[in-house]
Design a protein around this motif. Structure first.
Motif, PDB file in Angstrom:
ATOM      1  N   LEU A  35       0.809  -1.207   0.000  1.00 40.16           N
ATOM      2  CA  LEU A  35       0.000   0.000   0.000  1.00 40.16           C
ATOM      3  C   LEU A  35       0.851   1.269   0.000  1.00 40.16           C
ATOM      4  O   LEU A  35       0.514   2.251  -0.667  1.00 40.16           O
ATOM      5  CB  LEU A  35      -0.939   0.004   1.207  1.00 40.16           C
ATOM      6  CG  LEU A  35      -2.127  -0.952   1.126  1.00 40.16           C
ATOM      7  CD1 LEU A  35      -2.731  -1.168   2.502  1.00 40.16           C
ATOM      8  CD2 LEU A  35      -3.178  -0.414   0.158  1.00 40.16           C
ATOM      9  N   LEU A  36       1.941   1.261   0.738  1.00 44.26           N
ATOM     10  CA  LEU A  36       2.788   2.450   0.815  1.00 44.26           C
ATOM     11  C   LEU A  36       3.708   2.575  -0.393  1.00 44.26           C
ATOM     12  O   LEU A  36       4.086   3.682  -0.780  1.00 44.26           O
ATOM     13  CB  LEU A  36       3.620   2.419   2.105  1.00 44.26           C
ATOM     14  CG  LEU A  36       2.838   2.602   3.406  1.00 44.26           C
ATOM     15  CD1 LEU A  36       3.761   2.371   4.605  1.00 44.26           C
ATOM     16  CD2 LEU A  36       2.223   3.996   3.481  1.00 44.26           C
ATOM     17  N   ALA A  87     -18.005  -0.995   9.296  1.00 42.11           N
ATOM     18  CA  ALA A  87     -16.738  -1.450   9.865  1.00 42.11           C
ATOM     19  C   ALA A  87     -15.597  -1.075   8.930  1.00 42.11           C
ATOM     20  O   ALA A  87     -15.736  -1.134   7.709  1.00 42.11           O
ATOM     21  CB  ALA A  87     -16.768  -2.966  10.078  1.00 42.11           C
ATOM     22  N   GLU A  88     -14.463  -0.691   9.514  1.00 39.69           N
ATOM     23  CA  GLU A  88     -13.307  -0.324   8.718  1.00 39.69           C
ATOM     24  C   GLU A  88     -12.382  -1.518   8.518  1.00 39.69           C
ATOM     25  O   GLU A  88     -12.364  -2.443   9.333  1.00 39.69           O
ATOM     26  CB  GLU A  88     -12.533   0.830   9.361  1.00 39.69           C
ATOM     27  CG  GLU A  88     -11.718   0.444  10.588  1.00 39.69           C
ATOM     28  CD  GLU A  88     -12.534   0.493  11.864  1.00 39.69           C
ATOM     29  OE1 GLU A  88     -13.760   0.682  11.782  1.00 39.69           O
ATOM     30  OE2 GLU A  88     -11.954   0.324  12.949  1.00 39.69           O
ATOM     31  N   SER A  89     -11.606  -1.465   7.442  1.00 39.59           N
ATOM     32  CA  SER A  89     -10.546  -2.447   7.203  1.00 39.59           C
ATOM     33  C   SER A  89      -9.237  -1.842   7.696  1.00 39.59           C
ATOM     34  O   SER A  89      -8.807  -0.799   7.194  1.00 39.59           O
ATOM     35  CB  SER A  89     -10.438  -2.781   5.713  1.00 39.59           C
ATOM     36  OG  SER A  89     -11.639  -3.330   5.235  1.00 39.59           O
ATOM     37  N   ASP A  90      -8.638  -2.483   8.664  1.00 39.54           N
ATOM     38  CA  ASP A  90      -7.380  -2.005   9.255  1.00 39.54           C
ATOM     39  C   ASP A  90      -6.242  -2.597   8.431  1.00 39.54           C
ATOM     40  O   ASP A  90      -5.724  -3.671   8.727  1.00 39.54           O
ATOM     41  CB  ASP A  90      -7.321  -2.475  10.715  1.00 39.54           C
ATOM     42  CG  ASP A  90      -6.137  -1.934  11.472  1.00 39.54           C
ATOM     43  OD1 ASP A  90      -5.308  -1.239  10.859  1.00 39.54           O
ATOM     44  OD2 ASP A  90      -6.031  -2.216  12.683  1.00 39.54           O
ATOM     45  N   VAL A  91      -5.859  -1.894   7.355  1.00 40.21           N
ATOM     46  CA  VAL A  91      -4.935  -2.481   6.388  1.00 40.21           C
ATOM     47  C   VAL A  91      -3.466  -2.199   6.669  1.00 40.21           C
ATOM     48  O   VAL A  91      -2.593  -2.865   6.111  1.00 40.21           O
ATOM     49  CB  VAL A  91      -5.279  -2.020   4.949  1.00 40.21           C
ATOM     50  CG1 VAL A  91      -6.588  -2.641   4.497  1.00 40.21           C
ATOM     51  CG2 VAL A  91      -5.334  -0.500   4.847  1.00 40.21           C
ATOM     52  N   CYS A  92      -3.165  -1.235   7.526  1.00 40.81           N
ATOM     53  CA  CYS A  92      -1.749  -0.969   7.824  1.00 40.81           C
ATOM     54  C   CYS A  92      -1.598  -0.195   9.119  1.00 40.81           C
ATOM     55  O   CYS A  92      -2.250   0.837   9.307  1.00 40.81           O
ATOM     56  CB  CYS A  92      -1.094  -0.189   6.679  1.00 40.81           C
ATOM     57  SG  CYS A  92       0.677   0.151   6.941  1.00 40.81           S
ATOM     58  N   LEU A 191      -1.082   8.497   0.771  1.00 40.05           N
ATOM     59  CA  LEU A 191      -2.455   8.000   0.858  1.00 40.05           C
ATOM     60  C   LEU A 191      -3.005   7.697  -0.533  1.00 40.05           C
ATOM     61  O   LEU A 191      -3.652   6.662  -0.749  1.00 40.05           O
ATOM     62  CB  LEU A 191      -3.335   9.031   1.566  1.00 40.05           C
ATOM     63  CG  LEU A 191      -4.839   8.702   1.667  1.00 40.05           C
ATOM     64  CD1 LEU A 191      -5.065   7.410   2.443  1.00 40.05           C
ATOM     65  CD2 LEU A 191      -5.586   9.861   2.315  1.00 40.05           C
ATOM     66  N   LEU A 192      -2.748   8.580  -1.493  1.00 42.04           N
ATOM     67  CA  LEU A 192      -3.241   8.364  -2.856  1.00 42.04           C
ATOM     68  C   LEU A 192      -2.601   7.147  -3.507  1.00 42.04           C
ATOM     69  O   LEU A 192      -3.247   6.431  -4.277  1.00 42.04           O
ATOM     70  CB  LEU A 192      -2.990   9.616  -3.706  1.00 42.04           C
ATOM     71  CG  LEU A 192      -3.920  10.800  -3.418  1.00 42.04           C
ATOM     72  CD1 LEU A 192      -3.436  12.047  -4.140  1.00 42.04           C
ATOM     73  CD2 LEU A 192      -5.357  10.478  -3.815  1.00 42.04           C
ATOM     74  N   HIS A 193      -1.324   6.881  -3.196  1.00 42.21           N
ATOM     75  CA  HIS A 193      -0.693   5.665  -3.727  1.00 42.21           C
ATOM     76  C   HIS A 193      -1.458   4.434  -3.256  1.00 42.21           C
ATOM     77  O   HIS A 193      -1.735   3.517  -4.036  1.00 42.21           O
ATOM     78  CB  HIS A 193       0.768   5.579  -3.283  1.00 42.21           C
ATOM     79  CG  HIS A 193       1.481   4.388  -3.839  1.00 42.21           C
ATOM     80  ND1 HIS A 193       1.379   3.134  -3.267  1.00 42.21           N
ATOM     81  CD2 HIS A 193       2.283   4.236  -4.912  1.00 42.21           C
ATOM     82  CE1 HIS A 193       2.093   2.267  -3.970  1.00 42.21           C
ATOM     83  NE2 HIS A 193       2.649   2.911  -4.967  1.00 42.21           N
ATOM     84  N   SER A 194      -1.808   4.428  -1.982  1.00 44.23           N
ATOM     85  CA  SER A 194      -2.576   3.284  -1.457  1.00 44.23           C
ATOM     86  C   SER A 194      -3.952   3.223  -2.096  1.00 44.23           C
ATOM     87  O   SER A 194      -4.469   2.140  -2.391  1.00 44.23           O
ATOM     88  CB  SER A 194      -2.695   3.377   0.071  1.00 44.23           C
ATOM     89  OG  SER A 194      -3.618   4.371   0.476  1.00 44.23           O
ATOM     90  N   ALA A 195      -4.561   4.383  -2.342  1.00 44.20           N
ATOM     91  CA  ALA A 195      -5.900   4.421  -2.927  1.00 44.20           C
ATOM     92  C   ALA A 195      -5.912   3.890  -4.357  1.00 44.20           C
ATOM     93  O   ALA A 195      -6.900   3.285  -4.796  1.00 44.20           O
ATOM     94  CB  ALA A 195      -6.449   5.846  -2.891  1.00 44.20           C
TER      95      ALA A 195
END
Length: 219
Positions: A35-36, A87-92, A191-195
């Motif tokens: 993601l990063l 519910a949120e996804s805790d991805v990192c 953040l946009l890279h992860s998006a």
């Protein structure tokens, strides 16, 4: 003698436990690193003492995040009353390997705000919304000591009503008390890279285009 030999045999088939631990840590870090991206990981490491000084983990991988988003957004119905709870996804999550209170977090969820909903500040918060395109917008929010970097993305889930992509967009949220970096533009770029990766993984039917950089107005 045979019994003694069997008793000394380890449960992991003789595998090196250090190697097994290392493989487990690599798997935990994989989603964060993906993601990063290389630039994001280098930025994180440079702000936390160098390679090997930061611990990264993910509660949910991207496929689980996709399942959670599609399942929740897919249940949306036009005309439903009340404020939904998603519910949120805790991805990192990233922390200094030596410990300490600081943390960088990255979460994705269905947004309770419509994509076209107005965003205003309040007496105890500062909110700056930045339109990016017809499918993407950014929000920088400061509530006391908490700073949030948020991206909203229209994402049409297969089989849902046409209005769903506007009514229940993707919301990605980054918070950072780890790096000490106060650059708004820097955080939005990561953040946009992860998006970009999230929208590809989520198979958004409207094919939103997420830029690699925030608009020039974001400083």
């Amino acid at each position: 003698m045979v019994l003694a030999t069997a008793a000394c045999t380890s449960d992991n088939g003789g595998a090196d436990p250090t190697s097994t631990k290392g493989a487990g840590q690599a798997a935990e870090q994989a989603t964060c690193r993906e993601l990063l991206g290389d630039a994001g990981v280098k930025w994180l490491e440079s702000r936390t003492g160098g390679p090997g000084k930061v611990r990264m983990e993910s509660r949910h991988d991207l496929q689980k995040a996709r399942t959670m988003f599609q399942g929740q957004a897919g249940n949306w119905e036009p005309g439903r009353k009340g404020i939904p709870s998603y519910a949120e996804s805790d991805v990192c999550r990233a922390r200094a390997d030596a410990g300490g209170p600081g943390e960088l977090s990255l979460e994705y969820r269905p947004s309770i705000l419509r994509f076209d909903a107005p965003i205003t500040g309040s007496t105890d918060s500062e909110r700056t919304a930045t339109p990016v395109s017809s499918d993407v917008r950014l929000l920088h929010r400061v509530d006391g000591n908490e700073v949030q970097y948020i991206v909203f993305i229209k994402c049409k889930v297969p089989g849902t009503p046409a209005q769903q992509e506007n009514a229940v967009p993707i919301e990605g949220r980054m918070t950072d008390t780890l790096t000490g970096d106060t650059g708004i533009r820097t955080h939005f770029a990561h953040l946009l890279h992860s998006a970009q990766l999230v929208t590809r993984t989520f198979n958004c039917q409207n094919k939103p285009v997420v830029p690699a950089e925030p608009p020039a107005s974001v400083k």
